[in-house]
Design a protein around this motif. Structure first.
Motif: not given
Length: 114
Positions: A56-63, A80-87, A102-105
């Motif tokens: 759970d993130l403030p922007a909604g659930q994420a994988v 449902a435009a797609g997935y924004l991916t933070l790598s 840090l990355c989780d924050a």
């Protein structure tokens, strides 16, 4: 977009990078649980296997896909435009401890403005 991160601590600097990209919904499931299962199925068996979970993130659930030196967060975009991916990648120090926090924050700071 690509960013380079540097977290400093008493032991020195911890370098990492962040690549932000869009994954269209062409063949990827729009349902987060199905998407997580789809990603998990593609992980090889063995010690290098990454952990796939739904968070759970403030922007909604994420994988969230966590490996030894990488952390990927896939957030379903509004409409449902797609997935924004933070790598995130930290090949020299690994993705644990302060760098993982840090990355989780950073991922937790994601908000949608609609």
């Amino acid at each position: 977009m690509e960013f380079y991160l540097l977290m400093t601590s008493q032991d020195g600097g911890l370098p990492a990078s962040l690549l932000v990209s869009l994954v269209p919904l062409d063949e990827t499931p729009a349902d987060l649980e199905r998407y997580a299962a789809w990603l998990d199925m593609r992980e090889p068996d063995g010690p290098a296997r990454r952990q796939v979970s739904v968070v759970d993130l403030p922007a909604g659930q994420a994988v969230r896909v966590h490996g030894a030196t990488t952390l990927n967060v896939h957030a379903l975009m509004p409409g449902a435009a797609g997935y924004l991916t933070l790598s995130f990648s930290a090949p020299l120090t690994g993705m644990s401890g302060p760098m993982e926090r840090l990355c989780d924050a950073i991922a937790g700071s994601l908000r949608w403005v609609v």
